[in-house]
Write an enzyme that holds these catalytic residues in place. Structure first.
Site, PDB file in Angstrom:
ATOM      1  N   LYS A  80       0.822  -1.212   0.000  1.00  0.00           N
ATOM      2  CA  LYS A  80       0.000   0.000   0.000  1.00  0.00           C
ATOM      3  C   LYS A  80       0.857   1.263   0.000  1.00  0.00           C
ATOM      4  O   LYS A  80       2.030   1.267   0.377  1.00  0.00           O
ATOM      5  CB  LYS A  80      -0.945  -0.006   1.206  1.00  0.00           C
ATOM      6  CG  LYS A  80      -2.029  -1.082   1.149  1.00  0.00           C
ATOM      7  CD  LYS A  80      -3.040  -0.816   0.042  1.00  0.00           C
ATOM      8  CE  LYS A  80      -4.084  -1.915  -0.107  1.00  0.00           C
ATOM      9  NZ  LYS A  80      -5.090  -1.924   0.944  1.00  0.00           N
ATOM     10  N   ARG A  94      -3.949 -10.561   3.942  1.00  0.00           N
ATOM     11  CA  ARG A  94      -4.085 -10.599   2.474  1.00  0.00           C
ATOM     12  C   ARG A  94      -2.819 -10.002   1.879  1.00  0.00           C
ATOM     13  O   ARG A  94      -2.465  -8.865   2.175  1.00  0.00           O
ATOM     14  CB  ARG A  94      -5.306  -9.811   2.025  1.00  0.00           C
ATOM     15  CG  ARG A  94      -5.561  -9.837   0.518  1.00  0.00           C
ATOM     16  CD  ARG A  94      -6.771  -8.980   0.165  1.00  0.00           C
ATOM     17  NE  ARG A  94      -7.118  -9.051  -1.245  1.00  0.00           N
ATOM     18  CZ  ARG A  94      -6.590  -8.286  -2.204  1.00  0.00           C
ATOM     19  NH1 ARG A  94      -5.662  -7.377  -1.886  1.00  0.00           N
ATOM     20  NH2 ARG A  94      -6.981  -8.408  -3.458  1.00  0.00           N
TER      21      ARG A  94
END
Length: 274
Positions: free
Chosen positions: A212, A246
């Site tokens: 991210k 994840r």
């Protein structure tokens, strides 16, 4: 979602069948490449395979359910007959979820937490599928830091209640704090540090911080070079109570989480544990 493991947190593998996802867009847009990558991820230790056909990166274009399914169905048809782990459909659209569940998926992963399409909760319940309820409130980024966790808790409680009313079974629900979705980098750090507050709601928590942007802002690295930062965020999330992660880099996460668990329990994992 998937049976809990005794040797580490669950590991969900992210497979984006898209031309424009933020970290691997276009790499697996070709069905043959996606199919090969799915098999590789399972071999590396993934417990769940999460397949998506629409990018959720900031500024990405929305696609219709028809286009989403045109990307997904060839992969589902090829992967599901031979895959040995549960498959999740990453979508917020009821029609896409319905088609994927009919094809053999058993989990609906909605990053919008059942707020974008009012029918998706009912579709999930109809198929007796598991539900991952993500947190995404676009205006959260404008809120003061002390409001972040209370707002998330209120949202997730509300959406869990909606899912239960639609017929989704409580034991089939997992919560996702939505790292990177509608949150500033500083807010993402608060959420990762406060995972225990979300675990207190009584449902397993899945964290997806892989590659991210906030990791890039901390490290200065491009998405494909953020494995170390992703591991740091995810191991901290597990230490704070997360039941599942994840990720894109499966082999690295598999090994790191096994070592972390072995240290925490002071016990070597059995040879037959993958």
């Amino acid at each position: 979602m998937a049976p809990a493991r005794s040797d580490r947190a669950l590991l969900m593998a992210a497979l984006n069948v898209t031309p424009d996802s933020f970290s691997d867009g276009g790499h697996f847009f070709d069905p043959d490449k996606a199919i090969a990558r799915a098999a590789e991820m399972v071999a590396q230790g993934a417990d769940i395979l999460d397949i998506g056909g629409e990018s959720t990166r900031p500024g990405s274009a929305e696609v219709s359910a028809e286009e989403e399914l045109a990307r997904l169905i060839p992969v589902f048809d090829a992967v599901l007959p031979s895959i040995t782990v549960p498959v999740s459909i990453d979508t917020y659209k009821a029609d896409t979820a319905d088609a994927a569940l009919k094809a053999g998926a058993t989990i609906v992963n909605d990053v919008w937490g059942f707020t974008r399409d009012p029918e998706i909760a009912a579709v999930t319940a109809h198929h007796d599928a598991a539900a991952i309820i993500g947190h995404w409130e676009p205006d959260l980024s404008r809120q003061p830091r002390e409001e972040v966790i209370p707002r998330m808790v209120a949202f997730l409680e509300r959406q869990v209640e909606a899912a239960l009313k639609a017929g989704v079974k409580g034991e089939r629900i997992t919560l996702d704090p939505g790292i990177g979705f509608g949150k500033t980098p500083a807010q993402n750090l608060i959420v990762l540090d406060r995972i225990a507050d979300l675990c207190a709601l009584g449902f397993p928590v899945l964290v997806g911080a892989s590659r991210k942007r906030f990791i890039g802002e901390i490290t200065g690295r491009d998405p494909l070079d953020r494995t170390a930062g992703s591991l740091a965020a995810h191991l901290q999330a597990v230490a704070n109570g997360a039941a599942a992660i994840r990720a894109h880099d499966i082999a690295e996460h598999h090994d790191a989480m096994r070592v972390m668990h072995a240290i925490a329990t002071r016990a070597m994992p059995r040879k037959d544990q993958g």
